[in-house]
Design an enzyme around this catalytic site. Structure first.
Site, PDB file in Angstrom:
ATOM      1  N   CYS A 124      -1.376   2.627  -4.783  1.00 40.37           N
ATOM      2  CA  CYS A 124      -1.436   2.297  -3.356  1.00 40.37           C
ATOM      3  C   CYS A 124      -0.261   1.451  -2.877  1.00 40.37           C
ATOM      4  CB  CYS A 124      -2.756   1.597  -3.052  1.00 40.37           C
ATOM      5  SG  CYS A 124      -4.185   2.571  -3.543  1.00 40.37           S
TER       6      CYS A 124
ATOM      7  N   HIS B 242      -3.101  -5.529   3.374  1.00 42.41           N
ATOM      8  CA  HIS B 242      -3.578  -4.392   2.584  1.00 42.41           C
ATOM      9  C   HIS B 242      -5.004  -4.054   3.021  1.00 42.41           C
ATOM     10  CE1 HIS B 242      -3.540  -1.546  -0.653  1.00 42.41           C
ATOM     11  NE2 HIS B 242      -4.550  -2.136  -1.276  1.00 42.41           N
TER      12      HIS B 242
ATOM     13  N   GLU C 279      -7.028 -11.008  -1.268  1.00 37.72           N
ATOM     14  CA  GLU C 279      -5.877 -11.054  -0.368  1.00 37.72           C
ATOM     15  C   GLU C 279      -5.952 -12.274   0.542  1.00 37.72           C
ATOM     16  OE1 GLU C 279      -3.121  -8.177   2.442  1.00 37.72           O
ATOM     17  OE2 GLU C 279      -5.188  -7.552   2.002  1.00 37.72           O
TER      18      GLU C 279
ATOM     19  N   LYS D 145      -6.181  -0.196   8.318  1.00 39.99           N
ATOM     20  CA  LYS D 145      -7.032   0.695   7.531  1.00 39.99           C
ATOM     21  C   LYS D 145      -8.443   0.769   8.102  1.00 39.99           C
ATOM     22  CE  LYS D 145      -4.728   0.262   2.998  1.00 39.99           C
ATOM     23  NZ  LYS D 145      -3.716  -0.779   3.250  1.00 39.99           N
TER      24      LYS D 145
ATOM     25  N   HIS E  44      -7.729   4.507   4.038  1.00 42.22           N
ATOM     26  CA  HIS E  44      -6.693   4.094   3.083  1.00 42.22           C
ATOM     27  C   HIS E  44      -5.907   5.322   2.642  1.00 42.22           C
ATOM     28  CE1 HIS E  44      -4.492   2.215   0.037  1.00 42.22           C
ATOM     29  NE2 HIS E  44      -5.459   1.670  -0.703  1.00 42.22           N
TER      30      HIS E  44
ATOM     31  N   PHE F 256      -3.647  -0.059  -7.926  1.00 42.99           N
ATOM     32  CA  PHE F 256      -4.246  -0.057  -9.258  1.00 42.99           C
ATOM     33  C   PHE F 256      -3.161  -0.299 -10.309  1.00 42.99           C
ATOM     34  CE2 PHE F 256      -8.127   2.917  -8.337  1.00 42.99           C
ATOM     35  CZ  PHE F 256      -8.713   1.899  -7.607  1.00 42.99           C
TER      36      PHE F 256
END
Length: 398
Positions: A148, A288, A299, A320, A325, A384
């Site tokens: 991502c 994010h 975050e 998002k 996403h 990830f």
């Protein structure tokens, strides 16, 4: 949210929801039956009919987004400029739907029926390859696949290539098309997705107490980065200036961030250092913000560590909440939205923010866009494997 820069941006500014029932396959038996699909996409607007079978959906999205970016930049690649113009477009997974389709053909009909276009239509770097072929860009040609964080790295690495003199112009960003049975099924098996199937418009809700996972989106975000003097020489319309890029690794877990937000903190610190600015110079963060319990809290902690008490004066939003996403395409889209926020001096909202979760206590620009002065804006991408990227943009003063 719409096909094209201004249509998409207007929907974002308006707080429009882009999440709905999956239409690309029968999702009846899936735990998650909703996604952020690109609606009414006409491939033939951007790709010759004879070439469609050679391109997975993610490549088609990249071709479309690149065309919008090139038009906006009023950029053509002359033979003299070809070697100074590069392409750097990533994807987290590539042509997932092509892999699924051709695997089914293999099992049902045998190997001789596999398409000769199978490999080039699905491998990650063919988005960059096809865009470079279309425009005759003979400079650096590469692709990232860092989950991502993919397209944030694509944009940041392109920034570095220009700084190092390897290119004058970079067509960069990312694209993803993972609304497929294996894509949705795989993330659902991890229990990472929202199952708010009866209310898709409320499913993506970053930092909200009622969030239950993220929503897979699809699409592409492509930017044109150009060396400043090169842009001025051709009287280009400059939207903003990219001034900082940071990278970091969590070294923690394959899918979860550390509770102390260490990797996110360090990537923002590194980007601020690269930009040569202090935390108090920043006004807006496009976060994010995926709508997962662990990710949203980590975050928030990272922002507090990076910005101290000033974190409470920042506008922090997650687009998002509207787009879902885009995985490998997220950073490119969100970099573009951050630039447009600077251009129009408006912070886009975080929709579906109704009851803040414990520890999620920043100003998340809840539910409505906010006009405000933005000199510097930052956008985060985390992936990830603990891979992180951060980009900083500044309002351009001619």
């Amino acid at each position: 949210m719409g096909t094209g820069t201004e249509e998409c941006w207007e929907a974002i500014r308006s707080g429009k929801n882009g999440i709905g029932a999956i239409t690309q396959f029968d999702a009846t038996e899936f735990a998650c039956r909703i996604a952020g699909e690109v609606k009414n996409f006409d491939t033939l607007r951007f790709v010759d009919k004879k070439d469609v079978k050679k391109m997975g959906r993610f490549i088609q999205f990249a071709m479309a987004a690149s065309e919008f970016a090139m038009r906006s930049a009023e950029l053509t690649v002359s033979p003299e400029e070809a070697e100074g113009t590069g392409v750097y477009i990533g994807s987290g997974i590539g042509g997932f739907e092509v892999i699924e389709r051709e695997h089914k053909i293999l099992l049902e009909r045998g190997p001789k029926w596999i398409s000769p276009f199978f490999i080039p239509s699905c491998i990650v770097n063919l988005a960059s390859g096809c865009v470079s072929i279309k425009y005759g860009a003979k400079g650096p040609n590469s692709a990232t696949a860092t989950a991502c964080t993919t397209s944030a790295h694509s944009v940041g690495d392109s920034f570095r290539l220009i700084q190092h003199g390897d290119a004058n112009v970079m067509i960069c960003g990312g694209s993803e098309a993972c609304v497929t049975p294996m894509g949705i099924g795989g993330f659902a098996a991890m229990r990472a997705l929202s199952t708010r199937n009866d209310a898709p418009e409320k499913a993506s809700r970053p930092w909200d107490k009622g969030r239950d996972g993220f929503i897979v989106g699809e699409g592409a975000g492509i930017l044109i980065l150009e060396e400043l003097e090169h842009a001025k020489k051709r009287d280009a319309h400059i939207l903003a200036e990219i001034v900082g890029y940071g990278m970091s690794g969590d070294a923690h877990h394959i899918t979860s961030p550390p509770d102390d937000g260490d990797g996110g903190y360090r990537v923002m610190r590194n980007a601020l250092r690269d930009a040569g600015i202090s935390p108090t110079d920043v006004q807006y963060i496009n976060a994010h913000g995926t709508s997962t319990g662990l990710g949203d809290r980590a975050e928030t902690v990272a922002i507090k560590r990076a910005f101290g008490d000033y974190a409470y004066k920042l506008a922090v939003s997650s687009t998002k909440s509207m787009t879902g996403h885009l995985l490998g395409g997220a950073g490119g889209l969100e970099a573009g939205l951050t630039v447009l926020a600077i251009r129009d001096q408006i912070a886009p909202p975080t929709i579906n923010h109704e009851e803040p979760d414990e520890g999620c206590d920043l100003d998340y620009v809840p539910n409505h866009a906010r006009p405000m002065e933005i000199e510097y804006a930052l956008t985060n991408s985390f992936g990830f494997g603990g891979t992180n990227g951060c980009l900083i943009f500044q309002r351009y003063a001619a």
